[in-house]
Design an enzyme around this catalytic site. Structure first.
Site, PDB file in Angstrom:
ATOM      1  N   HIS A 172       0.599  -1.338  -0.224  1.00 61.29           N
ATOM      2  CA  HIS A 172       0.439  -0.329   0.401  1.00 61.29           C
ATOM      3  C   HIS A 172       0.929   1.116   0.020  1.00 61.29           C
ATOM      4  O   HIS A 172       2.246   1.043   0.592  1.00 61.29           O
ATOM      5  CB  HIS A 172      -1.036  -0.196   1.574  1.00 61.29           C
ATOM      6  N   ASP A 174       2.777  -4.908   8.062  1.00 64.43           N
ATOM      7  CA  ASP A 174       1.648  -4.278   7.678  1.00 64.43           C
ATOM      8  C   ASP A 174       0.172  -4.527   8.319  1.00 64.43           C
ATOM      9  O   ASP A 174      -0.056  -5.791   7.177  1.00 64.43           O
ATOM     10  CB  ASP A 174       1.440  -3.601   6.587  1.00 64.43           C
ATOM     11  N   GLN A 207      -4.499  -5.440   6.767  1.00 65.89           N
ATOM     12  CA  GLN A 207      -5.152  -6.331   6.848  1.00 65.89           C
ATOM     13  C   GLN A 207      -5.531  -7.663   7.120  1.00 65.89           C
ATOM     14  O   GLN A 207      -6.487  -8.784   6.408  1.00 65.89           O
ATOM     15  CB  GLN A 207      -5.395  -6.503   4.758  1.00 65.89           C
ATOM     16  N   LYS A 231      -9.934  -0.146  10.396  1.00 67.55           N
ATOM     17  CA  LYS A 231     -10.363  -1.753  10.151  1.00 67.55           C
ATOM     18  C   LYS A 231     -11.034  -2.722  10.874  1.00 67.55           C
ATOM     19  O   LYS A 231     -10.789  -3.872  10.032  1.00 67.55           O
ATOM     20  CB  LYS A 231      -8.855  -1.938   9.050  1.00 67.55           C
ATOM     21  N   CYS A 268      -5.281   2.160  -3.200  1.00 67.71           N
ATOM     22  CA  CYS A 268      -3.786   3.302  -2.820  1.00 67.71           C
ATOM     23  C   CYS A 268      -2.165   1.197  -3.118  1.00 67.71           C
ATOM     24  O   CYS A 268      -0.944   1.775  -2.282  1.00 67.71           O
ATOM     25  CB  CYS A 268      -3.151   3.482  -1.359  1.00 67.71           C
TER      26      CYS A 268
HETATM   27  N1  PMP Z   1      -1.270  -0.589   4.335  1.00 68.45           N
HETATM   28  C1  PMP Z   1      -2.338  -1.776   4.094  1.00 68.45           C
HETATM   29  C2  PMP Z   1      -2.734  -2.853   3.569  1.00 68.45           C
HETATM   30  C3  PMP Z   1      -3.959  -0.727   3.915  1.00 68.45           C
HETATM   31  O1  PMP Z   1      -4.797  -1.733   3.385  1.00 68.45           O
HETATM   32  C4  PMP Z   1      -4.482   0.644   4.293  1.00 68.45           C
HETATM   33  C5  PMP Z   1      -5.836   1.310   3.838  1.00 68.45           C
HETATM   34  N2  PMP Z   1      -6.269   0.619   3.129  1.00 68.45           N
HETATM   35  C6  PMP Z   1      -3.218   1.757   4.832  1.00 68.45           C
HETATM   36  C7  PMP Z   1      -1.731   1.007   5.361  1.00 68.45           C
HETATM   37  C8  PMP Z   1      -3.593   2.384   5.071  1.00 68.45           C
HETATM   38  O2  PMP Z   1      -4.511   2.539   6.749  1.00 68.45           O
HETATM   39  P1  PMP Z   1      -5.161   4.099   6.986  1.00 68.45           P
HETATM   40  O3  PMP Z   1      -5.773   4.899   6.018  1.00 68.45           O
HETATM   41  O4  PMP Z   1      -5.664   3.403   8.302  1.00 68.45           O
HETATM   42  O5  PMP Z   1      -3.485   5.144   7.792  1.00 68.45           O
END
Ligand code: PMP
Length: 412
Positions: free
Chosen positions: A124, A201, A204, A227, A365
């Site tokens: 991401h 990370d 998910q 999430k 993203c």
């Molecule tokens: N890493 C992953 C794998 C994500 O799916 C996301 C959110 N889509 C993020 C980082 C960023 O998370 P946040 O916007 O809550 O900071």
């Protein structure tokens, strides 16, 4: 078949009973954010109506209550991911904030020009851009683990990238696009065999599979509350105590200090050293409640039910002609990205929306991953344990309907 009473669970989520354009909401955008159970909504209300006060600095009664609840939430997170110590749990604003903290603090203290950080091709942006910013500041280099045709990474490819200059490997545990579950246990062992720390990370994964940082032995882990049925604006950075002790603070301000003069500041102990300013204590307390809710439903139940949903959805989607699913690993979380021939992902998202179905379309993203796949976006359906088989049928029927309208248009 599975131990969840989904109809009852759905009653815990008030938003799920609303309609969109006169149609029942089918919420399949859980990888972007999950809906909130009543207990979490009520907890926020309860904090504001009974204990609201700024934490840590007050000696008055309310401040003590708010502080106790905040610190109890830290212990709840510690238990949830099985961290050895509660001072290894740093509250942040989200996964993005956690990675920015780590990237800044780690690169500043541990890296020199030309040192290398290894990422995967499926990260991401939150796990790419903070490292690029550091690269601009101190000349570190990024090395990227490629993905296979099925959307997986291979240990031998990681090993090829490791060098004497490798300072950290930072890897997504479940891809927010492909759904791939990465072999993080093996990656951690591999990294450690070269004395390289690993950041996971887990944005998910923490809401889908049980997470044990002690067993995994990862050095850092990051995730977001929103999430996992909590609120936006709260995240977690887990770090091994010996690592967090070594790293300098990210931001300066109140809370993170032990003593300040104009000449010098002595920083507070862990974890407060990394929590500058008034934190989102209401959101943190709500995260504690969200975790208790997840634990009540049971992560094993959640995991097997979501797997069932995901397998069913994959099966049904695969039967639609002209659909291509991205990410065909045997090890996937409840996330499915796809495209239908001749229908742009945004058009598909808009048309599904008109039928009450919330999916995400776009690059999610993960533009470098899109480039690797040679596309500019996908439609993504992502599931939570309150979704049903019937909702998947609604999605599949809607897709068939939209495809038939488009194919008539193409023919005429
Ligand atoms: N890493 C992953 C794998 C994500 O799916 C996301 C959110 N889509 C993020 C980082 C960023 O998370 P946040 O916007 O809550 O900071």
């Amino acid at each position: 078949m599975h131990a969840l009473d989904v109809n009852n669970i759905r009653k815990d989520f008030p938003i799920l009973s609303r309609e969109i354009y006169g149609k029942p909401l089918v919420y399949l955008d859980n990888a972007a954010t999950t809906q909130k159970p009543l207990v979490v909504i009520q907890k926020i209300n309860e904090v504001y109506t009974t204990i609201n006060a700024n934490i840590h600095r007050g000696i008055h009664y309310l401040s003590q209550l708010a502080t106790e609840s905040y610190e109890e939430a830290r212990k709840t997170v510690q238990r949830y991911i099985n961290a050895p110590n509660s001072n290894e749990i740093v509250f942040t604003r989200g996964t993005t904030d956690s990675i920015n903290l780590l990237a800044s603090s780690f690169c500043r203290s541990q890296c020199h020009k030309e040192d290398e950080i290894i990422l995967t091709a499926m990260e991401h942006h939150a796990n790419i851009v903070p490292w690029q910013i550091q690269s601009d500041i101190n000349g570190i280099k990024l090395k990227i683990i490629p993905i296979t045709k099925t959307g997986e990474i291979r240990l031998e490819d990681i090993e090829c990238l490791i060098s004497l200059k490798t300072k950290l490997i930072a890897v997504i545990s479940i891809s927010n696009v492909l759904g791939t579950i990465n072999p993080i246990t093996d990656i951690i062992q591999l990294g450690h065999s070269y004395n390289i720390p690993i950041m996971i990370d887990a944005a998910q994964s923490v809401q889908h599979v049980s997470t044990d940082v002690k067993l995994l032995d990862c050095d850092f882990m990051v995730f977001s509350a929103h999430k996992m049925y909590g609120t936006p604006g709260v995240g977690v950075l887990y770090g091994k105590e010996n690592w967090l002790d070594k790293l300098p603070p990210y931001q300066g301000g109140g809370e993170m200090i032990a003593d300040v003069t104009f000449e010098k500041t002595i920083f507070n102990e862990l974890p407060f050293k990394f929590e500058a300013g008034t934190p989102n204590y209401v959101g943190v307390i709500a995260l504690g409640e969200a975790i208790r809710y997840i634990e009540k439903v049971g992560l094993n139940n959640i995991c097997s039910y979501e797997q069932f949903l995901s397998n069913y959805a994959t099966n049904q989607l695969e039967q639609i002609p002209n659909i291509k699913i991205f990410g065909t690993s045997q090890h996937k979380g409840p996330i499915i990205s796809f495209l239908v021939d001749n229908i742009h992902h945004y058009d598909m998202g808009i048309l599904l929306n008109q039928l009450g179905i919330a999916v995400r379309s776009g690059h999610h993203c993960a533009q470098p991953l899109m480039n690797t796949l040679g596309i500019d976006g996908t439609v993504r359906a992502s599931f939570a344990f309150y979704n049903t088989k019937e909702e998947i049928d609604i999605l599949v029927n809607a897709l068939r309907h939209i495809i038939s309208i488009f194919s008539k248009r193409i023919r005429t």
